[in-house]
Write an enzyme that holds these catalytic residues in place. Structure first.
Site, short mmCIF file in Angstrom:
data_model
loop_
_atom_site.label_atom_id
_atom_site.label_comp_id
_atom_site.label_asym_id
_atom_site.label_seq_id
_atom_site.Cartn_x
_atom_site.Cartn_y
_atom_site.Cartn_z
N GLU A 143 0.81 -1.21 0.00
CA GLU A 143 0.00 0.00 0.00
C GLU A 143 0.85 1.27 0.00
OE1 GLU A 143 -3.12 0.28 -0.39
OE2 GLU A 143 -3.89 -1.73 -0.04
N GLU B 178 7.61 -21.80 8.25
CA GLU B 178 7.77 -20.90 9.39
C GLU B 178 8.84 -21.38 10.37
OE1 GLU B 178 4.99 -21.75 13.13
OE2 GLU B 178 3.89 -20.84 11.47
#
Length: 381
Positions: A123, A154
C-alpha cells in the site's frame, strides 16, 4: 541499543539477548515423550493459545449472537494497542531516522503475520509514492505462501537469514519481525540475523508478553489482546492488532519523512481514475486554485501533486518546483531548513481565489496552503 518491553532483560541472563530462548522449532522429542510434548507445553503458556470455556458452546448460538460476541472481542483491541503506544512511538522515531538516511522498511513474518506485512508494504507506493523496494514484505515460504500455506516454512530460520541477505540488508535498514505468538522461528531468526549480522535496526511485534521475538529486537512491541474467540485463531484479534500497529509504523514514518502535508496525501501516486480525481481534490484543498489552473499545474509537473501545489503557490515552473523539493527532502521550509528557499505553510484560501490572494496569506477559506519561501528566516507557521 534501546531496551524495550515489559520485562527486564537482565532478569534472564541465560536467555539469548537477555530473555526467553528462541524455540527449537523442529527438535525431536525426548525418548518416551509424547509427540510434540515440549512444544505443546510451550504453546499452552501463550495467551493467544488459551482455551475459553465460556465460548465452548459458541456453535449453538444464533448467528447474530456470535457476531455480537465477536464484535465485542474486536472492540478490546484498540485499548491493547494503546498500552503499547510509548514503545510504538519510540520504534517509529528510530525507524524514520534510518529511513531518512536511505534505509528500507522490511516486514518479515509467516502465515497471517507475513501476509499483513506484505499488505502494508504494497500500500505504500500508491499512498506515499515510495520507490520500489523502499518498503518490502517477506513471507516464510516465498510469494506462493501469500495464497497457499507452505509446509514447514515458518520453522526455517536459515531461510529467514537467506531472504534478508538477498536484499543486501545494511545498517540503515529497518526489519520488523511479526508473529502473534512471538516465537515463530522464521520471524525470530530474521530479527536476530538482521540485528547481529547485518547491523539493521530491528522491531519485534507480537501479541504475547515476554516473547522471544521482543527479546531479540532493539524495540519490542507486545500487544496482548488475550485469547481468541476461536482457540488459537490469531488471524482474529491478534491479526487486527498487528494491522493497527503496522498502519502506525508505515503511516507515521511517512509523515516524519515529509510524505504528507498536514493530513493531505500530497505524495499520492495517481495510478487510476479514483486517485487522479483525488489528486485534483488535494491540490484544490491546498491551493484554492480553479480547475483550469490545477490541470495546468499537474500537466507541468507530470501529475506530481506536491510539485503542482508549489507551482501554483510559489509561482515557479515544473522543473523549479522539483528542484526546490529535492533540495529540502520534500519538506516545507520550516522543517527542511529555515533561511533558504523551500516550502512554507500559509493560512488558507478560498476555492478559485486569485493568484494574488493565494500568494498572500489571506484567510478567506478553511484550508491551508504552501508558499515558496525565498530567504525566509521566520518561524514555520
Amino acid at each position: 541499543m534501546t531496551t524495550t518491553g515489559p520485562t527486564d532483560r537482565a532478569a534472564h541472563p541465560d536467555a539469548p539477548h537477555g530473555r526467553n530462548p528462541i524455540p527449537s522449532g523442529g527438535r525431536a522429542p525426548a525418548p518416551g515423550a509424547a509427540p510434540y510434548e515440549e512444544l505443546r507445553a510451550e504453546l499452552a503458556h501463550l495467551t493467544t493459545e488459551q482455551f475459553r470455556p465460556e465460548l465452548a458452546e459458541i456453535d449453538r448460538m444464533t448467528t447474530e449472537e456470535i457476531a455480537r460476541t465477536m464484535n465485542g472481542e474486536d472492540a478490546t483491541v484498540p485499548a491493547a494497542v494503546a498500552r503499547e503506544l510509548p514503545r510504538i512511538a519510540a520504534a517509529i522515531d528510530a525507524a524514520a531516522a534510518r529511513m531518512a538516511r536511505g534505509g528500507r522498511l522490511v516486514y518479515v513474518g509467516a502465515g497471517t503475520a507475513g501476509r499483513l506485512g506484505i499488505l502494508d508494504a504494497s500500500e505504500c507506493p500508491p499512498t506515499f509514492n515510495t520507490a520500489p523496494g523502499e518498503v518490502v514484505g517477506l513471507i516464510a515460504g516465498g510469494p506462493s505462501a501469500i495464497i497457499t500455506a507452505v509446509e514447514g516454512a515458518e520453522d526455517d530460520t536459515e531461510q529467514a537469514a537467506a531472504d534478508l541477505d538477498a536484499l543486501g540488508l545494511g545498517p540503515d535498514d529497518v526489519v520488523v519481525g511479526i508473529s502473534a505468538s512471538g516465537r515463530t522461528p522464521y520471524a525470530v531468526g530474521a530479527v536476530r540475523h538482521a540485528r547481529t549480522v547485518r547491523g539493521a535496526l530491528t522491531i519485534g511485534l507480537s501479541c504475547n508478553a515476554d516473547s522471544p521475538l521482543a527479546a531479540e529486537a532493539d524495540h519490542g512491541i507486545e500487544v496482548v489482546v488475550g485469547p481468541e474467540l476461536i482457540t488459537g485463531s490469531t488471524r482474529l484479534k491478534a491479526g487486527t492488532a498487528q494491522k493497527l500497529v503496522l498502519n502506525m509504523l508505515s503511516t507515521i514514518s511517512m509523515i516524519r519523512l515529509g510524505k504528507t502535508y498536514g493530513n493531505l496525501m500530497v505524495d499520492v501516486r495517481a495510478s487510476n481514475e479514483k486517485l487522479r480525481a483525488r489528486s485534483r481534490h488535494i491540490v484544490a484543498l491546498a491551493t484554492g486554485a480553479d480547475d483550469t489552473e490545477i490541470e495546468a499545474a499537474l500537466a507541468a509537473t507530470g501529475g506530481e501533486v506536491k510539485n503542482a501545489i508549489l507551482v501554483l503557490l510559489g509561482h515557479v515552473d515544473g522543473p523549479e518546483s522539483a528542484r526546490l523539493l529535492q533540495a529540502h527532502g520534500g519538506h516545507r521550509a520550516g522543517r527542511a531548513g529555515r533561511g533558504g528557499e523551500g516550502l512554507r505553510r500559509g493560512k488558507g484560501v478560498r476555492r478559485g481565489a486569485s493568484s494574488r490572494e493565494r500568494a498572500g496569506r489571506s484567510r478567506t477559506g478553511g484550508g491551508r496552503h504552501w508558499q515558496c519561501a525565498r530567504g525566509s528566516g521566520g518561524p514555520d507557521t
